[in-house]
Design a protein around this motif. Sequence first.
Motif, PDB file in Angstrom:
ATOM      1  N   MET A   1       0.978  -1.263   0.120  1.00 49.05           N
ATOM      2  CA  MET A   1       0.042  -0.065   0.076  1.00 49.05           C
ATOM      3  C   MET A   1       0.799   1.255   0.084  1.00 49.05           C
ATOM      4  N   SER A   2       0.566   2.210  -0.828  1.00 45.00           N
ATOM      5  CA  SER A   2       1.428   3.504  -0.786  1.00 45.00           C
ATOM      6  C   SER A   2       1.283   4.106   0.478  1.00 45.00           C
ATOM      7  N   SER A   3       2.384   4.961   0.584  1.00 41.54           N
ATOM      8  CA  SER A   3       2.460   5.794   1.813  1.00 41.54           C
ATOM      9  C   SER A   3       1.662   6.906   1.578  1.00 41.54           C
ATOM     10  N   VAL A   4       1.626   7.325   0.223  1.00 41.09           N
ATOM     11  CA  VAL A   4       1.042   8.649   0.011  1.00 41.09           C
ATOM     12  C   VAL A   4      -0.478   8.349  -0.443  1.00 41.09           C
ATOM     13  N   LYS A   5      -1.460   8.866   0.218  1.00 43.63           N
ATOM     14  CA  LYS A   5      -2.806   8.876   0.073  1.00 43.63           C
ATOM     15  C   LYS A   5      -3.176   9.563  -1.232  1.00 43.63           C
ATOM     16  N   GLY A   6      -4.042   9.178  -2.012  1.00 46.74           N
ATOM     17  CA  GLY A   6      -4.802  10.031  -2.985  1.00 46.74           C
ATOM     18  C   GLY A   6      -5.729  11.142  -2.276  1.00 46.74           C
ATOM     19  N   LYS A   7      -6.288  11.795  -2.992  1.00 52.70           N
ATOM     20  CA  LYS A   7      -7.375  12.849  -2.607  1.00 52.70           C
ATOM     21  C   LYS A   7      -8.685  12.405  -3.277  1.00 52.70           C
ATOM     22  N   LEU A   8      -9.651  12.927  -2.331  1.00 54.40           N
ATOM     23  CA  LEU A   8     -10.994  12.939  -2.905  1.00 54.40           C
ATOM     24  C   LEU A   8     -11.375  14.492  -3.403  1.00 54.40           C
ATOM     25  N   TYR A   9     -11.872  14.369  -4.681  1.00 61.04           N
ATOM     26  CA  TYR A   9     -12.263  15.627  -5.327  1.00 61.04           C
ATOM     27  C   TYR A   9     -13.940  15.637  -5.603  1.00 61.04           C
ATOM     28  N   LEU A  10     -14.721  16.634  -5.231  1.00 58.92           N
ATOM     29  CA  LEU A  10     -15.972  16.826  -5.098  1.00 58.92           C
ATOM     30  C   LEU A  10     -16.049  17.533  -6.654  1.00 58.92           C
ATOM     31  N   VAL A  11     -16.588  16.676  -7.440  1.00 58.55           N
ATOM     32  CA  VAL A  11     -16.523  17.417  -8.978  1.00 58.55           C
ATOM     33  C   VAL A  11     -17.983  17.721  -9.371  1.00 58.55           C
ATOM     34  N   PRO A  12     -18.450  19.109  -9.456  1.00 64.02           N
ATOM     35  CA  PRO A  12     -19.734  19.402  -9.692  1.00 64.02           C
ATOM     36  C   PRO A  12     -19.972  19.110 -11.126  1.00 64.02           C
ATOM     37  N   ALA A  13     -21.112  18.892 -11.508  1.00 62.12           N
ATOM     38  CA  ALA A  13     -21.544  18.454 -12.959  1.00 62.12           C
ATOM     39  C   ALA A  13     -22.776  19.502 -13.520  1.00 62.12           C
ATOM     40  N   PRO A  14     -22.802  19.742 -14.825  1.00 58.60           N
ATOM     41  CA  PRO A  14     -23.859  20.704 -15.114  1.00 58.60           C
ATOM     42  C   PRO A  14     -25.332  20.394 -14.900  1.00 58.60           C
ATOM     43  N   LEU A  15     -26.218  21.484 -14.887  1.00 62.51           N
ATOM     44  CA  LEU A  15     -27.422  21.403 -14.091  1.00 62.51           C
ATOM     45  C   LEU A  15     -28.648  20.804 -15.166  1.00 62.51           C
ATOM     46  N   ASP A  16     -28.041  20.472 -16.410  1.00 68.06           N
ATOM     47  CA  ASP A  16     -29.047  20.208 -17.297  1.00 68.06           C
ATOM     48  C   ASP A  16     -28.915  18.658 -17.489  1.00 68.06           C
ATOM     49  N   PHE A  17     -28.564  17.908 -16.747  1.00 71.33           N
ATOM     50  CA  PHE A  17     -29.153  16.417 -16.657  1.00 71.33           C
ATOM     51  C   PHE A  17     -30.458  16.239 -17.275  1.00 71.33           C
ATOM     52  N   GLY A  18     -30.501  14.979 -18.114  1.00 71.24           N
ATOM     53  CA  GLY A  18     -31.849  14.726 -18.484  1.00 71.24           C
ATOM     54  C   GLY A  18     -32.653  15.673 -19.277  1.00 71.24           C
ATOM     55  N   CYS A  19     -32.023  16.918 -19.785  1.00 71.76           N
ATOM     56  CA  CYS A  19     -32.605  17.912 -20.461  1.00 71.76           C
ATOM     57  C   CYS A  19     -32.437  17.339 -22.080  1.00 71.76           C
ATOM     58  N   ASP A  20     -33.127  17.836 -23.008  1.00 71.59           N
ATOM     59  CA  ASP A  20     -33.119  17.657 -24.284  1.00 71.59           C
ATOM     60  C   ASP A  20     -31.952  18.635 -25.051  1.00 71.59           C
ATOM     61  N   GLN A  26     -18.270  24.257 -21.163  1.00 75.37           N
ATOM     62  CA  GLN A  26     -17.579  25.207 -20.739  1.00 75.37           C
ATOM     63  C   GLN A  26     -17.750  26.648 -20.660  1.00 75.37           C
ATOM     64  N   ASP A  27     -19.200  26.776 -20.708  1.00 70.30           N
ATOM     65  CA  ASP A  27     -20.146  27.900 -20.263  1.00 70.30           C
ATOM     66  C   ASP A  27     -20.442  28.161 -18.969  1.00 70.30           C
ATOM     67  N   VAL A  28     -20.674  26.800 -18.219  1.00 70.86           N
ATOM     68  CA  VAL A  28     -20.912  26.869 -16.939  1.00 70.86           C
ATOM     69  C   VAL A  28     -20.083  26.087 -15.661  1.00 70.86           C
ATOM     70  N   MET A  29     -18.776  25.680 -16.379  1.00 71.29           N
ATOM     71  CA  MET A  29     -17.899  25.085 -15.468  1.00 71.29           C
ATOM     72  C   MET A  29     -16.583  25.898 -15.798  1.00 71.29           C
ATOM     73  N   PRO A  30     -15.752  26.047 -14.754  1.00 69.77           N
ATOM     74  CA  PRO A  30     -14.525  26.817 -14.817  1.00 69.77           C
ATOM     75  C   PRO A  30     -13.600  25.678 -15.299  1.00 69.77           C
ATOM     76  N   LEU A  31     -12.590  26.374 -16.186  1.00 65.86           N
ATOM     77  CA  LEU A  31     -11.684  25.484 -16.837  1.00 65.86           C
ATOM     78  C   LEU A  31     -10.870  24.607 -15.837  1.00 65.86           C
ATOM     79  N   ALA A  32     -10.573  25.211 -14.590  1.00 69.51           N
ATOM     80  CA  ALA A  32      -9.940  24.707 -13.861  1.00 69.51           C
ATOM     81  C   ALA A  32     -10.389  23.337 -13.272  1.00 69.51           C
ATOM     82  N   THR A  33     -11.842  23.501 -13.235  1.00 64.76           N
ATOM     83  CA  THR A  33     -12.590  21.910 -12.883  1.00 64.76           C
ATOM     84  C   THR A  33     -12.594  21.230 -13.769  1.00 64.76           C
ATOM     85  N   LEU A  34     -12.636  21.539 -15.111  1.00 68.52           N
ATOM     86  CA  LEU A  34     -12.536  20.615 -16.103  1.00 68.52           C
ATOM     87  C   LEU A  34     -11.223  20.069 -16.200  1.00 68.52           C
TER      88      LEU A  34
END
Length: 254
Positions: A1-20, A26-34
């Motif tokens: 097992m690695s002595s260096v642990k990974g991180k947990l990132y909470l990644v937001p998603a666009p609000l248009d899930f399920g929409c036609d 790129q209009d709703v998510m910052p480039l750094a998040t992407l």
Amino acid sequence: MSSVKGKLYLVPAPLDFGCDVQTPIQDVMPLATLQRAAALSCWICENAKSTRAYLKRVNEVQPLQQAVQLQQIQELPREVHKKGDHGGNFDARPLLQPALTGRDIGLVSEAGMPAIADPGSSVVRAAHDLGLQVLPLVGPMSLMLALSASGLNGQNFAFVGYLPQDGGERSQRIRELESLALKTGQTQIFIETPYRNTALLQALLQTLQPGTRLALSCGLTMASGWSRSAQVSNWKRDKGGAALGLPTVFCIGR
């Protein structure tokens, strides 16, 4: 097992899930998040299929470091989706084992910020218990967007989730929330699914006092999205006219 642990990132998603029609990511998510999402290859999610679709949208703007078909995607159990995991009854530590070997993990919901009005809090708790660093990323959050557009108290507010589906129980709950809002000045925020939005709006107009302020935000971050805030008497004067075929956040207050 690695002595260096990974991180947990909470990644937001666009609000248009399920929409036609979907808004360019790129209009709703910052480039750094992407960029951070594109660098991850290990995920915990509600639904693997929708997560792969999300990663394909990310890849259109920021190439993934690992192809979608090679991503390690773990789903939260179905009962967590239906009943939520904020009560602390689900042990998510096994899902985080890759982080103990040094891999970073992304937690993503189908829309908005994971663990807020969506499953994921059990994963965050487990990450803290395992000594992992938890890093939320910037992105759309419908509740805060709706509150800012409501004109209601943004210093004192509460999110109460979904109201009961039963008509009598729903009306009683509406009266309770209105009483609390009018007595304390605390804005009450709740959400509903698109196919029950109209029924909830009608119940609010029938139950709330004329002077209570009701705010709706519908289809946030989408080209067809809108927000309106007015006293109930004005909503009734306009016969409650509103196109509510998209995800909607409701706020009541004074």
